[in-house]
Motif scaffolding. Sequence first.
Motif, short mmCIF file in Angstrom:
data_model
loop_
_atom_site.label_atom_id
_atom_site.label_comp_id
_atom_site.label_asym_id
_atom_site.label_seq_id
_atom_site.Cartn_x
_atom_site.Cartn_y
_atom_site.Cartn_z
N ALA A 188 0.92 -1.15 -0.12
CA ALA A 188 -0.21 0.01 0.06
C ALA A 188 1.15 1.46 -0.07
O ALA A 188 0.81 2.22 -0.71
CB ALA A 188 -0.58 0.20 1.25
N ILE A 189 1.75 1.64 0.78
CA ILE A 189 2.46 2.40 0.89
C ILE A 189 3.20 2.16 -0.51
O ILE A 189 3.75 3.50 -0.51
CB ILE A 189 3.73 2.43 1.95
CG1 ILE A 189 3.06 2.69 3.02
CG2 ILE A 189 4.40 3.50 2.15
CD1 ILE A 189 3.70 1.94 4.43
N LEU B 29 15.17 6.36 -6.77
CA LEU B 29 14.48 6.47 -5.53
C LEU B 29 15.51 6.14 -4.36
O LEU B 29 16.51 5.55 -4.55
CB LEU B 29 13.26 5.49 -4.95
CG LEU B 29 12.65 5.07 -6.25
CD1 LEU B 29 11.06 4.41 -5.87
CD2 LEU B 29 11.61 6.75 -6.29
N ALA B 30 15.19 6.97 -2.99
CA ALA B 30 16.42 6.95 -2.32
C ALA B 30 15.59 7.34 -0.90
O ALA B 30 15.12 7.40 -0.73
CB ALA B 30 17.47 7.70 -2.32
N GLY C 253 11.24 4.10 4.21
CA GLY C 253 11.94 4.52 3.11
C GLY C 253 12.30 3.47 2.25
O GLY C 253 11.84 3.59 1.00
N SER C 254 13.54 2.59 2.51
CA SER C 254 14.14 2.13 2.13
C SER C 254 13.16 -0.15 1.59
O SER C 254 13.31 0.06 0.42
CB SER C 254 15.40 1.40 2.41
OG SER C 254 16.42 0.95 1.99
N ARG C 255 12.60 0.05 2.29
CA ARG C 255 11.48 -0.75 1.69
C ARG C 255 10.70 -0.92 0.86
O ARG C 255 10.53 -1.53 0.01
CB ARG C 255 10.88 -1.45 3.48
CG ARG C 255 10.01 -2.60 2.98
CD ARG C 255 9.00 -2.76 4.10
NE ARG C 255 9.94 -3.62 5.29
CZ ARG C 255 10.30 -3.10 6.09
NH1 ARG C 255 10.18 -1.70 6.51
NH2 ARG C 255 11.74 -3.69 6.97
N THR C 256 10.23 0.50 0.87
CA THR C 256 9.14 1.27 -0.24
C THR C 256 9.66 1.33 -1.21
O THR C 256 10.01 1.19 -2.78
CB THR C 256 8.16 2.41 0.58
OG1 THR C 256 7.80 1.86 1.88
CG2 THR C 256 7.88 2.92 -0.49
N ALA C 257 11.33 2.03 -1.06
CA ALA C 257 11.77 2.21 -2.72
C ALA C 257 12.02 0.26 -3.10
O ALA C 257 11.75 0.83 -4.92
CB ALA C 257 13.23 2.99 -2.44
N GLY C 258 12.63 0.06 -2.63
CA GLY C 258 13.02 -1.83 -3.00
C GLY C 258 11.99 -2.14 -3.82
O GLY C 258 11.80 -2.74 -4.59
N LEU D 77 15.04 -5.36 2.16
CA LEU D 77 14.08 -4.81 3.10
C LEU D 77 12.68 -4.91 2.95
O LEU D 77 11.61 -4.86 3.47
CB LEU D 77 14.02 -3.40 3.88
CG LEU D 77 15.27 -2.83 4.64
CD1 LEU D 77 15.03 -1.65 4.94
CD2 LEU D 77 15.52 -4.31 5.44
N ILE D 78 11.98 -6.17 1.56
CA ILE D 78 10.60 -5.96 1.64
C ILE D 78 10.34 -7.06 1.95
O ILE D 78 11.59 -8.01 3.00
CB ILE D 78 11.16 -7.06 0.07
CG1 ILE D 78 11.27 -5.46 -1.34
CG2 ILE D 78 9.56 -7.93 -0.57
CD1 ILE D 78 11.19 -6.33 -2.43
#
Length: 355
Positions: A136-137, A155-156, A161-166, A186-187
């Motif tokens: 969702a994020i 994306l950084a 934020g790292s999980r989301t970018a990944g 970090l998924i």
Amino acid sequence: MINRRTFTRAVGLGVGAAAVSVSAAANAPTASATGADRPGRPAPTIPTIAPGTHTAFTDLKQVRADVLDIGYAEAGPKHGPVVICLHGWPYDIHSFVDVAPLLADAGYRVIVPYLRGHGTTSFVSASTARNAQQSAIALDVIALMDALKIHKAVLAGFDWGSRTAGIVAALWPERVKALVAVSGYLITDLAAQRNPLPPKAEHTWWYQYYFATDRGRLAMETRQNRHDLCRLVWDEVSPTWTFDDATFERTAAAFENPDYAAIVIHNYRWRLGLADGERRYDRYEQPLVARPVITVPTIALDPALDPFLATTDGTGYRRFFTGPYSHRVLTGIGHNAPQEAPTAFAQAVVDADRL
């Protein structure tokens, strides 16, 4: 609902209180553990600044993006290559308050959104579930890019934020020019989350288990408890960062969002399998179960003093990155990497863009 005019004043969008500076040497620890997999165009050298040089964003905006009205800071030339910087918990856009002007000066258009439940980002409808599962994020980022007519961006991020970018890089690689991922891959693997960690690691994650209780939920819903809990996390996960009270308070203002507690509690309960997601996100969560590889050019950053990292050599997640890749250790830096080491973080962005 937050009044955006008074909120803007609360986060210091004018002359902010002076933030503490740490040594420039601690701000530029970019030793590479693996090197780049292939040479690219030379990147500009980001000038060294002390953390806390900047205390405020000068340009805050709002945009309707699917289920959200997203608040975001913007810096740099309107037609420059785009970088989207994504914060974590318990942080906000001020994690990038020094990074954004560095990248803007390098010619980038920098977008720094408040994640759902933070700052001036609000849900359009009161009936939308306050859901913080990982896909969702990630879809919020895609919706933001669509709303701003951004086809592709670097994306950084760190933490959430790292999980989301990944996730965006894994599911929509055509939208990601390059990736800077603090702590690497970090998924969330929901099945693996059922297994206990070594006791020391479990201790570090104490608040995750606290939030699984009604007592923890009530703490997040209570202003003073929420404030003090988040401040404690800052102290614990960034042991050498000597930030002042004003620095924390600028970020703590973002925790006054009326959906903050619901979003934080759902995120951590969902990760532990204690809260359901929504079926409409199943089509995105199912591919993530397989731990998809990330093919876009990536620089992974491991802060040496981040208590959540078992190691900082990156070997545990290297197999998940199959494109051009580099790994760096941020010596003397804790969890909030971009705010503790803005020069090193910004340099990683421009370097990743040229892998």
